[in-house]
Every structure is written in structure tokens, then in C-alpha cells.
Motif scaffolding. Structure first.
Motif, short mmCIF file in Angstrom:
data_model
loop_
_atom_site.label_atom_id
_atom_site.label_comp_id
_atom_site.label_asym_id
_atom_site.label_seq_id
_atom_site.Cartn_x
_atom_site.Cartn_y
_atom_site.Cartn_z
N LEU A 76 -4.84 1.47 6.35
CA LEU A 76 -4.28 1.36 4.99
C LEU A 76 -5.36 1.64 3.95
O LEU A 76 -5.10 2.26 2.91
CB LEU A 76 -3.70 -0.04 4.76
N ILE B 114 -5.73 5.32 3.53
CA ILE B 114 -4.63 5.85 2.69
C ILE B 114 -4.93 5.58 1.21
O ILE B 114 -4.75 6.45 0.36
CB ILE B 114 -3.29 5.20 3.08
N ALA B 115 -5.42 4.35 0.91
CA ALA B 115 -5.72 4.00 -0.48
C ALA B 115 -6.87 4.85 -1.02
O ALA B 115 -6.82 5.30 -2.18
CB ALA B 115 -6.07 2.51 -0.57
N VAL C 295 0.84 -1.21 0.00
CA VAL C 295 0.00 0.00 0.00
C VAL C 295 0.88 1.25 0.00
O VAL C 295 0.61 2.20 -0.76
CB VAL C 295 -0.95 -0.01 1.22
N PHE C 296 1.93 1.28 0.81
CA PHE C 296 2.81 2.45 0.84
C PHE C 296 3.42 2.69 -0.54
O PHE C 296 3.48 3.82 -1.01
CB PHE C 296 3.93 2.26 1.86
N THR D 186 0.77 4.05 -3.05
CA THR D 186 0.17 5.36 -2.77
C THR D 186 1.20 6.49 -2.66
O THR D 186 0.84 7.65 -2.82
CB THR D 186 -0.64 5.31 -1.45
N GLN D 187 2.45 6.16 -2.39
CA GLN D 187 3.42 7.23 -2.15
C GLN D 187 4.31 7.54 -3.35
O GLN D 187 5.10 8.49 -3.29
CB GLN D 187 4.32 6.88 -0.96
N ASP E 263 -5.62 8.26 -1.80
CA ASP E 263 -4.82 8.19 -3.02
C ASP E 263 -5.73 8.23 -4.26
O ASP E 263 -5.44 8.93 -5.23
CB ASP E 263 -3.98 6.92 -3.02
#
Lengths: 56, 144
Positions: B127, B130-131, A17-18, A21-22, B134
């Protein structure tokens, strides 16, 4: 499930996920994901040894 | 050059950066809400199938691992940490609500790994948030 496989799974899911998304490009996503994964697992191993030394 | 940028800025309905036209249309918060309710759906809405599938697999995998480790689905709130855990769990959207309604997960942590399982469930929700954010950034053009 024992602790180490749990650490590996946690690191795998979180770093996926990091990475996505980053960062913006697939190659940078992959590299950042790999970086996060190694930090997760590496820090878990280092901290585990530290705790083992402290507990002796 | 400046005229072209102005045209692009005027033409795009949701330009975040001012100069980049946003290729998506429709309700601007749809990817955010869809991504929160169903892991990966925010990216699916935008046609980012690969990213969406990986994000969905990660969030679902984290949540399922938490359940397999007999993690708790927060049913009772006693202190501030429980509230934070509930907020984290709710980040999984429908997944958490269905799990709670269906009575999945342990009522109480009874084995050593259950504490870890509970954290897996919380982190799956975080998470997922966060997704979803995004996906919103992709929709507004803040990210490509």
C-alpha cells in the motif's frame, strides 16, 4: 484479536489507500473507498459462509 | 488557444500531459522517494496534508496491526514466497528497516493469527508503494 476485527481493519486501511490513490476528488475518493470497503467485508462474509457450508 | 497551450507546455519544467503546467518545482522524484521511505511523506512534500495524513495512518495502522498480531518481519529467505514477502515488507521503507533492526515482530509464527499479521506487514508495504506512486503522479501532473 479475532479474525473478524482483523478483516474490518484490513478493509478499512486498504480501502482508504485505494480511495485516495485511485480517484481525484474528495467525494469520489470517499465513495470509492466505501465501495472497496464493502467489497472487502462482503466477500469475506460470503466466502466464510461458503467455507462453513463446504465443511459441513 | 493553441499558442497559450504551447506557452504553458514550454514554461512547465515537468509537464506530463503537455498542456497542463505542473505547479510543483524541484527534484521530480522527491515525492516518490520520500513517500517510499516515510509513509505519507510524498504527499506532505507536495502540500497535500490531508491525503498524506490518511495514507500515513493507513500504512502505519496496517503495519502496527501486523506487529500486534505477532507477524514476522522477514529475517530469513528460504523460497520464492519469502522473497516476495521481503519485497512487500521493504515497500514500507524506513519503517520496515527500523522494525527489522530493532527486532520487532515475531521470529517465527507461533499463534494462529501470526500468519495474518505477517500478511498485514507485507500489504502495508505494498500500500505504501501505491501511495508513493500516487505522490509521483501528483508531482508530474498525471493526477490532480
Amino acid at each position: 484479536m479475532t479474525y473478524f476485527p482483523a478483516v474490518l481493519l484490513f478493509a478499512l486501511f486498504a480501502s482508504t489507500v485505494f480511495g485516495i490513490t485511485q480517484r481525484e476528488t474528495p467525494m469520489r475518493m470517499f465513495r470509492y473507498g466505501l465501495y472497496c470497503f464493502s467489497l472487502f467485508v462482503g466477500s469475506a462474509i460470503v466466502l466464510s459462509w461458503l467455507m462453513w457450508l463446504i465443511a459441513r | 488557444m493553441a499558442t497559450e497551450e504551447n506557452k504553458n507546455a514550454a514554461a512547465g519544467s515537468g509537464t506530463a500531459t503537455g498542456t497542463q503546467p505542473v505547479p510543483y518545482e524541484g527534484f521530480v522524484y522527491l515525492p516518490l522517494i520520500a513517500g517510499w521511505l516515510v509513509p505519507g511523506a510524498g504527499h506532505f512534500v507536495l502540500g497535500k496534508w490531508g491525503r498524506g495524513a490518511l495514507l500515513a495512518a493507513s500504512v502505519l495502522g496496517m503495519f502496527a496491526t501486523g506487529l500486534a498480531m505477532h507477524g514476522e518481519i522477514g529475517s530469513e529467505v528460504h523460497n520464492i514466497l519469502d522473497i516476495l514477502g521481503l519485497a512487500g515488507g521493504l515497500g514500507s521503507g524506513l519503517l520496515y528497516m527500523v522494525a527489522r533492526a530493532a527486532g520487532w515482530g515475531a521470529a517465527q509464527a507461533q499463534v494462529t493469527t501470526a500468519d495474518w499479521g505477517t500478511r498485514f506487514i507485507w500489504v502495508a508495504g505494498l500500500l505504501n508503494v501505491i501511495a508513493a506512486v500516487d505522490a509521483h503522479n501528483l508531482r508530474t501532473g498525471r493526477k490532480s
